[in-house]
Design a protein around this motif. Sequence first.
Motif, PDB file in Angstrom:
ATOM      1  N   THR A  53       0.828  -1.212   0.000  1.00 30.34           N
ATOM      2  CA  THR A  53       0.000   0.000   0.000  1.00 30.34           C
ATOM      3  C   THR A  53       0.856   1.253   0.000  1.00 30.34           C
ATOM      4  O   THR A  53       0.650   2.164  -0.816  1.00 30.34           O
ATOM      5  CB  THR A  53      -0.938  -0.004   1.228  1.00 30.34           C
ATOM      6  N   ILE A  54       1.817   1.314   0.892  1.00 37.53           N
ATOM      7  CA  ILE A  54       2.699   2.486   0.968  1.00 37.53           C
ATOM      8  C   ILE A  54       3.516   2.613  -0.313  1.00 37.53           C
ATOM      9  O   ILE A  54       3.651   3.703  -0.875  1.00 37.53           O
ATOM     10  CB  ILE A  54       3.612   2.401   2.211  1.00 37.53           C
ATOM     11  N   GLY A  55       4.049   1.499  -0.793  1.00 40.34           N
ATOM     12  CA  GLY A  55       4.839   1.523  -2.025  1.00 40.34           C
ATOM     13  C   GLY A  55       4.023   1.960  -3.228  1.00 40.34           C
ATOM     14  O   GLY A  55       4.498   2.720  -4.080  1.00 40.34           O
ATOM     15  N   TYR A  56       2.786   1.514  -3.296  1.00 38.66           N
ATOM     16  CA  TYR A  56       1.890   1.893  -4.393  1.00 38.66           C
ATOM     17  C   TYR A  56       1.590   3.389  -4.339  1.00 38.66           C
ATOM     18  O   TYR A  56       1.620   4.077  -5.353  1.00 38.66           O
ATOM     19  CB  TYR A  56       0.599   1.069  -4.296  1.00 38.66           C
ATOM     20  N   GLN A  57       1.303   3.887  -3.141  1.00 42.32           N
ATOM     21  CA  GLN A  57       0.982   5.306  -2.981  1.00 42.32           C
ATOM     22  C   GLN A  57       2.180   6.205  -3.271  1.00 42.32           C
ATOM     23  O   GLN A  57       2.020   7.311  -3.781  1.00 42.32           O
ATOM     24  CB  GLN A  57       0.464   5.583  -1.567  1.00 42.32           C
ATOM     25  N   GLN A  58       3.379   5.735  -2.965  1.00 41.30           N
ATOM     26  CA  GLN A  58       4.579   6.553  -3.147  1.00 41.30           C
ATOM     27  C   GLN A  58       5.182   6.438  -4.543  1.00 41.30           C
ATOM     28  O   GLN A  58       6.039   7.253  -4.901  1.00 41.30           O
ATOM     29  CB  GLN A  58       5.643   6.171  -2.117  1.00 41.30           C
ATOM     30  N   ALA A  59       4.757   5.460  -5.310  1.00 37.02           N
ATOM     31  CA  ALA A  59       5.362   5.230  -6.631  1.00 37.02           C
ATOM     32  C   ALA A  59       5.042   6.384  -7.579  1.00 37.02           C
ATOM     33  O   ALA A  59       3.960   6.981  -7.530  1.00 37.02           O
ATOM     34  CB  ALA A  59       4.838   3.914  -7.219  1.00 37.02           C
ATOM     35  N   ASP A  60       6.000   6.693  -8.433  1.00 33.04           N
ATOM     36  CA  ASP A  60       5.777   7.705  -9.472  1.00 33.04           C
ATOM     37  C   ASP A  60       4.670   7.212 -10.405  1.00 33.04           C
ATOM     38  O   ASP A  60       4.582   6.023 -10.716  1.00 33.04           O
ATOM     39  CB  ASP A  60       7.050   7.935 -10.287  1.00 33.04           C
ATOM     40  N   TYR A  61       3.834   8.149 -10.847  1.00 31.26           N
ATOM     41  CA  TYR A  61       2.741   7.797 -11.748  1.00 31.26           C
ATOM     42  C   TYR A  61       3.257   7.862 -13.181  1.00 31.26           C
ATOM     43  O   TYR A  61       3.500   8.940 -13.717  1.00 31.26           O
ATOM     44  CB  TYR A  61       1.549   8.743 -11.561  1.00 31.26           C
ATOM     45  N   ILE A  62       3.418   6.702 -13.784  1.00 31.00           N
ATOM     46  CA  ILE A  62       3.861   6.601 -15.170  1.00 31.00           C
ATOM     47  C   ILE A  62       2.778   5.837 -15.927  1.00 31.00           C
ATOM     48  O   ILE A  62       2.689   4.613 -15.855  1.00 31.00           O
ATOM     49  CB  ILE A  62       5.221   5.871 -15.278  1.00 31.00           C
TER      50      ILE A  62
END
Length: 187
Positions: A53-62
């Motif tokens: 969840t945290i990794g998904y929220q923090q990932a750059d949106y590409i």
Amino acid sequence: MLLLILGLALWWAAHLFKAFAPARRAELEERLGLGPTRLLMTGLLVLSVLLMTIGYQQADYIELWYAPWAVHLNNLLMVVAVVLFFAGGFAGHMRHWVRHPQLSGFKAWAVGHLLVNGHVAGIVLFGGLLAWAVVAMILINKRDGKGPKPEPTGMKANLMHAGVSVVAFVVLIGAHTWLGVSPFRGG
């Protein structure tokens, strides 16, 4: 993205530990006891969900694709996913018709979410979880063989299953809305 990948790896490891290392899992159960071992595995799964969840929220949106029409297909797949997922808990007809109802529901959920999340983090998360569900089904089939289908117990189980599925679907809609993600509108 690193936390997302670590969370996925931990999810896979915690779920498949028993299948790939049965002797180690048995050794752990013997040393800690069955209850504490299950508690440890549950803790690892909760940690994996937090990391994902945290990794998904923090990932750059590409973004790789955007398909607003897929929202409707996702919603249909979510109805199927919820019905299948909860079928495993009831001795109704669905469990008789579908060999792995919970994993099948999980796969429908992952496919639907892949369609509406056409960005790199979405593909990593939902694709990784879809791949896990496919591998889990293969390993269960290999371990257990075909086996007999459970016989349905009657209409009461079907009605209870339907009721739980409706409530769960409404709760999921509410949770998405509370999180600010409308399940009925694209982008």
